[in-house]
Design an enzyme around this catalytic site. Structure first.
Site, PDB file in Angstrom:
ATOM      1  N   LYS A 188       0.847  -1.199   0.000  1.00 29.35           N
ATOM      2  CA  LYS A 188       0.000   0.000   0.000  1.00 29.35           C
ATOM      3  C   LYS A 188       0.887   1.256   0.000  1.00 29.35           C
ATOM      4  O   LYS A 188       2.107   1.148   0.164  1.00 29.35           O
ATOM      5  CB  LYS A 188      -0.948  -0.017   1.197  1.00 29.35           C
ATOM      6  CG  LYS A 188      -0.271   0.051   2.545  1.00 29.35           C
ATOM      7  CD  LYS A 188      -1.303  -0.043   3.652  1.00 29.35           C
ATOM      8  CE  LYS A 188      -0.656   0.150   5.008  1.00 29.35           C
ATOM      9  NZ  LYS A 188      -1.635   0.373   6.063  1.00 29.35           N
ATOM     10  N   TYR A 247      13.467  31.405   2.645  1.00 31.15           N
ATOM     11  CA  TYR A 247      12.295  32.042   3.259  1.00 31.15           C
ATOM     12  C   TYR A 247      12.471  32.234   4.766  1.00 31.15           C
ATOM     13  O   TYR A 247      12.945  31.331   5.455  1.00 31.15           O
ATOM     14  CB  TYR A 247      11.052  31.166   3.057  1.00 31.15           C
ATOM     15  CG  TYR A 247      10.504  31.156   1.651  1.00 31.15           C
ATOM     16  CD1 TYR A 247      10.277  32.328   0.952  1.00 31.15           C
ATOM     17  CD2 TYR A 247      10.182  29.950   1.043  1.00 31.15           C
ATOM     18  CE1 TYR A 247       9.758  32.302  -0.328  1.00 31.15           C
ATOM     19  CE2 TYR A 247       9.646  29.912  -0.236  1.00 31.15           C
ATOM     20  CZ  TYR A 247       9.437  31.098  -0.915  1.00 31.15           C
ATOM     21  OH  TYR A 247       8.919  31.078  -2.175  1.00 31.15           O
TER      22      TYR A 247
HETATM   23  C1  LIG Z   1      -3.725  -3.897   8.035  1.00 32.80           C
HETATM   24  C2  LIG Z   1      -2.242  -3.849   7.954  1.00 32.80           C
HETATM   25  N1  LIG Z   1      -1.545  -4.993   7.937  1.00 32.80           N
HETATM   26  C3  LIG Z   1      -0.202  -5.007   7.870  1.00 32.80           C
HETATM   27  C4  LIG Z   1       0.515  -3.843   7.809  1.00 32.80           C
HETATM   28  C5  LIG Z   1       2.013  -3.905   7.735  1.00 32.80           C
HETATM   29  O1  LIG Z   1       2.629  -3.298   8.813  1.00 32.80           O
HETATM   30  P1  LIG Z   1       4.222  -3.155   8.843  1.00 32.80           P
HETATM   31  O2  LIG Z   1       4.547  -2.171   7.781  1.00 32.80           O
HETATM   32  O3  LIG Z   1       4.527  -2.657  10.197  1.00 32.80           O
HETATM   33  O4  LIG Z   1       4.763  -4.496   8.525  1.00 32.80           O
HETATM   34  C6  LIG Z   1      -0.168  -2.627   7.842  1.00 32.80           C
HETATM   35  C7  LIG Z   1       0.584  -1.381   7.819  1.00 32.80           C
HETATM   36  O5  LIG Z   1       0.231  -0.347   8.317  1.00 32.80           O
HETATM   37  C8  LIG Z   1      -1.584  -2.638   7.912  1.00 32.80           C
HETATM   38  O6  LIG Z   1      -2.290  -1.499   7.946  1.00 32.80           O
END
Ligand SMILES: Cc1ncc(COP(=O)(O)O)c(C=O)c1O
Length: 381
Positions: A38, A274
């Site tokens: 993601k 700035y």
């Molecule tokens: C639902 C879910 N699963 C797994 C993960 C993976 O977490 P990590 O990046 O700490 O491995 C995330 C990350 O935020 C998540 O939102």
């Protein structure tokens, strides 16, 4: 830096492959391995990263949105994709069309999915999220059996998985809270089974829990930040060193580089950028870096971070603006127009880690990476 762009993000294939293998060693072959891609693969490039992960034998991919899942399908990626975030009612049809698994916890979502499955004759695979104490997404345990039963009444809807998510592993070396969450999850599973409902896939893990906990009941591990070569936190690293015989070795995957846009001689006493927040105390040579907070280079790095030029550290002078900031290269001889500046990553013996920028900006490595503007080209090296 080859190419025409002013900046680029380099993804090290060998580092990514190394990290994937480290996690496969921990996850084993009996559990499925889901790479969390993601947020543009935590800034690494959704498609570029996913293609390498799949070629390396990762079983599933996890995205936040249906849009990201569709981008994977458009790129020809065929492995199971689980949407971890919220799928708005208006995109459920597309999710089903593209064979994306959905995380569900709202009755309205289920009603819409049931209607579209009946209409189209399609099968939609769902992962019901159980609320175990993060209070983000999820069905509370007392409502779980009814929620799952209700889904299973509908032809075409399959409850494939039961998921949850930890709230407090990364921030502490004391793991009472995740153990409570695990216990809550286990109780919910037992109660579901006692009610005659069995769900094939169970998953709750993230990088930290995959490293720190034995999770025999889970048959899928969701790993994000570790794949990109970062530890979730110092606390997780410390716990791992103290508790584990062999903590994984992780290699940072991403480097961020820019071309210097101007070399400028500045007299003593000049104000830089700035707000006139920095004043030179000697004749100074500045490198103008054509990167700013629009690109994801945090404004809180103003007068705080360094970049690497010719393998040496050049301090950021003045405020980071939307598209530019300046670095002091007075002590680095021979710097020329369009020489490379490394904002994140290694140059020679020096390295700027995402965690370094994170601590200067008062955030975490996850955010530093995820905020790098997706429009910047990602190049696999
Ligand atoms: C639902 C879910 N699963 C797994 C993960 C993976 O977490 P990590 O990046 O700490 O491995 C995330 C990350 O935020 C998540 O939102």
């Amino acid at each position: 830096m080859p190419g025409a762009s002013v900046e680029r993000v380099e993804i090290s294939r060998s580092a990514l492959v190394h990290n994937i293998r480290e996690f496969r060693r921990i996850v084993g072959r009996k559990r499925l391995f889901l790479a969390v891609v993601k947020a543009n693969a935590y800034g690494h490039g959704l498609v570029e990263t996913s293609a390498i992960a799949v070629a390396e034998g990762v079983d599933w991919l996890g995205v936040n949105s249906v849009e990201e899942g569709v981008a994977l399908r458009d790129a020809g990626i065929g492995v199971p994709v689980l949407v971890l975030g919220y799928a708005p009612l208006g995109v459920l049809e597309e999710a089903a069309d593209r064979d994306l698994r959905l995380t569900v916890y709202n009755r309205e979502t289920v009603r819409r999915l049931a209607a579209l499955a009946a209409r189209s004759g399609r099968t939609v695979r769902l992962h019901v999220k159980v609320e175990t104490g993060t209070w983000r997404q999820g069905v509370v345990p007392k409502d779980l059996a009814a929620f799952v039963r209700d889904i299973r009444k509908h032809q075409g809807l399959v409850v494939e998985g039961l998921s949850s998510h930890f709230a407090n592993i990364e921030d502490t070396t004391k793991h009472d809270y995740p153990r409570l969450q695990l216990e809550c999850y286990r109780t919910a599973c037992r109660e579901l089974e006692a009610a005659g409902v069995s769900v094939p896939m169970k998953h709750m893990s993230c990088t930290a829990s995959t490293i720190l906990f034995q999770e025999p009941e889970f048959n899928l591990a969701r790993v994000g930040i570790g794949l990109y070569g970062l530890w979730p936190s110092k606390e997780t690293y410390l716990s791992s060193v103290l508790e584990k015989a062999e903590p994984p070795s992780l290699r940072p995957v991403l480097s961020w580089k820019a071309r210097i846009a101007q070399i400028k001689k500045v007299p003593t006493g000049a104000f830089i950028g700035y707000g006139c927040t920095y004043r030179t105390t000697r004749p100074t040579v500045l490198a103008v870096i054509p990167v700013g907070y629009y690109d994801g280079y945090d404004r809180r790095l103003s007068n705080a971070a360094h970049v690497l030029v010719k393998g040496r550290r050049a301090p950021v002078r003045g405020r980071v603006a939307m598209d530019f900031f300046m670095a002091d290269v007075t002590d680095i001889p021979g710097v020329k127009l369009e020489d490379e500046a490394t904002l994140l990553g290694a140059d020679g013996r020096e390295r700027i880690a995402a965690e370094d920028l994170a601590s200067l900006a008062g955030t975490i490595g996850y955010e530093v990476l995820a905020r790098i503007n997706p429009l910047i080209p990602r190049v696999v090296v």
